[in-house]
Design a protein around this motif. Structure first.
Motif, PDB file in Angstrom:
ATOM      1  N   MET A 289     -28.539  29.780 -42.307  1.00  0.00           N
ATOM      2  CA  MET A 289     -28.210  28.677 -43.176  1.00  0.00           C
ATOM      3  C   MET A 289     -27.026  27.839 -42.948  1.00  0.00           C
ATOM      4  SD  MET A 289     -27.847  29.338 -47.185  1.00  0.00           S
ATOM      5  CE  MET A 289     -26.250  30.583 -46.800  1.00  0.00           C
ATOM      6  N   ARG A 290     -25.973  28.572 -42.503  1.00  0.00           N
ATOM      7  CA  ARG A 290     -24.693  27.756 -41.984  1.00  0.00           C
ATOM      8  C   ARG A 290     -24.779  26.765 -41.155  1.00  0.00           C
ATOM      9  NH1 ARG A 290     -19.700  31.867 -42.467  1.00  0.00           N
ATOM     10  NH2 ARG A 290     -18.830  29.863 -41.915  1.00  0.00           N
ATOM     11  N   THR A 291     -25.616  27.605 -39.830  1.00  0.00           N
ATOM     12  CA  THR A 291     -25.625  26.626 -38.817  1.00  0.00           C
ATOM     13  C   THR A 291     -26.540  25.562 -38.838  1.00  0.00           C
ATOM     14  OG1 THR A 291     -25.704  28.645 -37.534  1.00  0.00           O
ATOM     15  CG2 THR A 291     -26.558  26.647 -36.380  1.00  0.00           C
ATOM     16  N   ASP A 292     -27.562  25.579 -39.695  1.00  0.00           N
ATOM     17  CA  ASP A 292     -28.430  24.264 -40.167  1.00  0.00           C
ATOM     18  C   ASP A 292     -27.440  23.363 -40.930  1.00  0.00           C
ATOM     19  OD1 ASP A 292     -30.659  25.648 -38.774  1.00  0.00           O
ATOM     20  OD2 ASP A 292     -31.661  25.881 -40.775  1.00  0.00           O
ATOM     21  N   ALA A 293     -26.740  23.862 -41.683  1.00  0.00           N
ATOM     22  CA  ALA A 293     -25.840  22.760 -42.742  1.00  0.00           C
ATOM     23  C   ALA A 293     -24.866  22.202 -41.995  1.00  0.00           C
ATOM     24  CB  ALA A 293     -25.351  23.823 -43.869  1.00  0.00           C
ATOM     25  N   ALA A 294     -24.414  23.028 -41.092  1.00  0.00           N
ATOM     26  CA  ALA A 294     -23.270  22.262 -40.082  1.00  0.00           C
ATOM     27  C   ALA A 294     -23.907  21.217 -39.128  1.00  0.00           C
ATOM     28  CB  ALA A 294     -22.413  23.373 -39.289  1.00  0.00           C
ATOM     29  N   GLU A 295     -25.136  21.563 -38.655  1.00  0.00           N
ATOM     30  CA  GLU A 295     -25.754  20.512 -37.795  1.00  0.00           C
ATOM     31  C   GLU A 295     -26.025  19.638 -38.521  1.00  0.00           C
ATOM     32  OE1 GLU A 295     -28.760  21.335 -34.289  1.00  0.00           O
ATOM     33  OE2 GLU A 295     -29.727  21.488 -36.157  1.00  0.00           O
ATOM     34  N   LEU A 296     -26.646  19.450 -39.895  1.00  0.00           N
ATOM     35  CA  LEU A 296     -26.866  18.215 -40.613  1.00  0.00           C
ATOM     36  C   LEU A 296     -25.918  17.379 -40.816  1.00  0.00           C
ATOM     37  CD1 LEU A 296     -29.627  20.067 -42.953  1.00  0.00           C
ATOM     38  CD2 LEU A 296     -30.033  18.344 -41.200  1.00  0.00           C
ATOM     39  N   ALA A 297     -24.710  18.211 -41.056  1.00  0.00           N
ATOM     40  CA  ALA A 297     -23.458  17.298 -41.544  1.00  0.00           C
ATOM     41  C   ALA A 297     -22.913  16.716 -40.225  1.00  0.00           C
ATOM     42  CB  ALA A 297     -22.270  18.405 -41.929  1.00  0.00           C
ATOM     43  N   THR A 298     -23.013  17.442 -38.998  1.00  0.00           N
ATOM     44  CA  THR A 298     -22.378  16.863 -37.797  1.00  0.00           C
ATOM     45  C   THR A 298     -23.339  15.452 -37.449  1.00  0.00           C
ATOM     46  OG1 THR A 298     -21.811  18.913 -37.045  1.00  0.00           O
ATOM     47  CG2 THR A 298     -21.946  17.211 -35.372  1.00  0.00           C
ATOM     48  N   MET A 299     -24.550  15.566 -37.486  1.00  0.00           N
ATOM     49  CA  MET A 299     -25.419  14.458 -37.209  1.00  0.00           C
ATOM     50  C   MET A 299     -25.337  13.353 -38.345  1.00  0.00           C
ATOM     51  SD  MET A 299     -26.271  15.013 -34.277  1.00  0.00           S
ATOM     52  CE  MET A 299     -27.167  13.709 -33.821  1.00  0.00           C
TER      53      MET A 299
END
Length: 378
Positions: A289-299
């Motif tokens: 969950m944290r990895t997906d959220a961080a990736e979405l924020a990054t992109m």
């Protein structure tokens, strides 16, 4: 919740992942880390593939990639070898500074070399008393006829001990704060400059160095940017650096997450796979969950930069979320591998050591939280 990429973005990810699969096997990264050896072969290959100057326009020999493409590049580099990914970021920072603020002569001479990996330039901003507060620079650049005389000390300059040049940020004597800052390209052969590698916990392949400048005489035409532009030069790549750091961290987190899931599915204890234990499954669910959220924020930051939207606050959010996620994933990867994860035979211990640097470099987590708080009106 996974990132939805368009055809171009998917093609770029496939290209970059294939490059690192061919040129950067895990054993190669492990060997460079263990020996503290600069990955010269990978650096040359990345230069030939146009990855070290991908941000530069075609007129200077670059690929003309936008921030979205660069985020994908940094993510795939982080997945393969986050230590080396950090070096790519430094090259892009220096190239971007020269492309935006360099003289026509500097751009003509240096940018094509960046584009093909023919030059390695370190970024020299941090000092003992000027880390998070970079306006506290103490290194001086005194004008003496057609030269500057530079005195001071730089810390944590990635790869400076093997670089061809260092982009040194200094200040004119008698100035303070944002005033009087200037940027100078100082070549490694300068008798007044010495770079000494530091012994660090992680990022041991590319390494970082202390750069000492003692009455280093630098031609006036080595200055990047005009009078009064030094602070703008220094800040120009800040959002991109935070985006790049976030992308590296998300790529590395994704690699560790995938690897750890594979390990837990195979590793059996108490008559069943470790992945069947609820406590373990819930830990992995939280990390995913944290990895997906961080990736979405990054992109989201990448798309904002690519379209010219203001992203300063969002870049801090992405950087903080992604790097702290990387540290958490690396911690659990070691923990869940048990004794093997703690040995140098396991790749997860290298990530555990590297991850800490990303919580510090490019603006420490506490600084990012303060930026976010200010953005909330606090």
């Amino acid at each position: 919740m996974r990132l939805m990429e368009d055809t171009r973005e998917s093609a770029l990810r496939e290209e970059f992942r294939a490059f690192f699969a061919e040129h950067c096997a895990p054993e190669y990264a492990d060997e460079c880390d263990a020996r503290g050896r600069f990955p010269e072969e990978l650096y040359r290959a990345a230069g030939q593939a146009g990855l070290l100057g991908a941000c530069l326009p075609a007129e200077h020999g670059g690929r003309g990639e936008d921030a979205t493409a660069l985020a994908i590049l940094f993510s795939e580099a982080g997945r393969a070898f986050p230590d080396f990914a950090n070096l790519i970021v430094r090259q892009h920072l220096c190239a971007t500074v020269l492309e935006r603020f360099g003289s026509p002569e500097q751009r003509a001479e240096l940018l094509p070399r960046f584009a093909r990996g023919g030059i390695h330039m370190a970024f020299g901003a941090s000092e003992r008393g000027a880390g998070s507060d970079v306006t506290a620079l103490a290194t001086t650049a005194r004008r003496d006829g057609g030269e500057y005389v530079v005195d001071g000390e730089k810390l944590y300059a990635t790869g400076a001990h093997v670089a061809d040049a260092v982009l040194v940020f200094a200040r004119e004597p008698g100035t303070s704060g944002r005033e009087g800052i200037c940027a100078l390209v100082v070549w490694s052969g300068n008798p007044g400059m010495r770079a000494e590698r530091l012994d660090t916990l992680g990022v041991r392949a590319t390494g970082t160095a202390m750069v000492t400048l003692t009455a280093a005489r630098v031609p006036a035409d080595a200055r990047v940017g005009g009078d009064g532009e030094g602070w703008r030069v220094l800040r120009s790549g800040l959002d991109m650096e935070r985006l790049a750091t976030a992308a590296i961290a998300t790529g590395a987190s994704r690699f560790l997450l995938d690897r750890t899931i594979g390990y837990l599915n195979e590793r059996r204890q108490f008559g069943r796979p470790l992945s069947g234990l609820q406590a373990v499954r819930h830990r992995l669910a939280d990390l995913a969950m944290r990895t997906d959220a961080a990736e979405l924020a990054t992109m989201a930051v990448a798309h904002g930069l690519a379209t010219g939207a203001p992203v300063h606050l969002d870049a801090s959010v992405a950087k903080l979320a992604a790097t702290e996620t990387y540290m958490a994933v690396a911690h659990q990867a070691v923990q869940l591998e048990g004794g093997h994860g703690y040995t140098k035979d396991s790749v997860v211990q290298r990530h555990y050591r590297d991850a800490k640097m990303y919580e510090i470099g490019g603006g420490a987590s506490d600084v990012q939280r303060d930026i976010i708080a200010r953005g909330l009106g606090l």
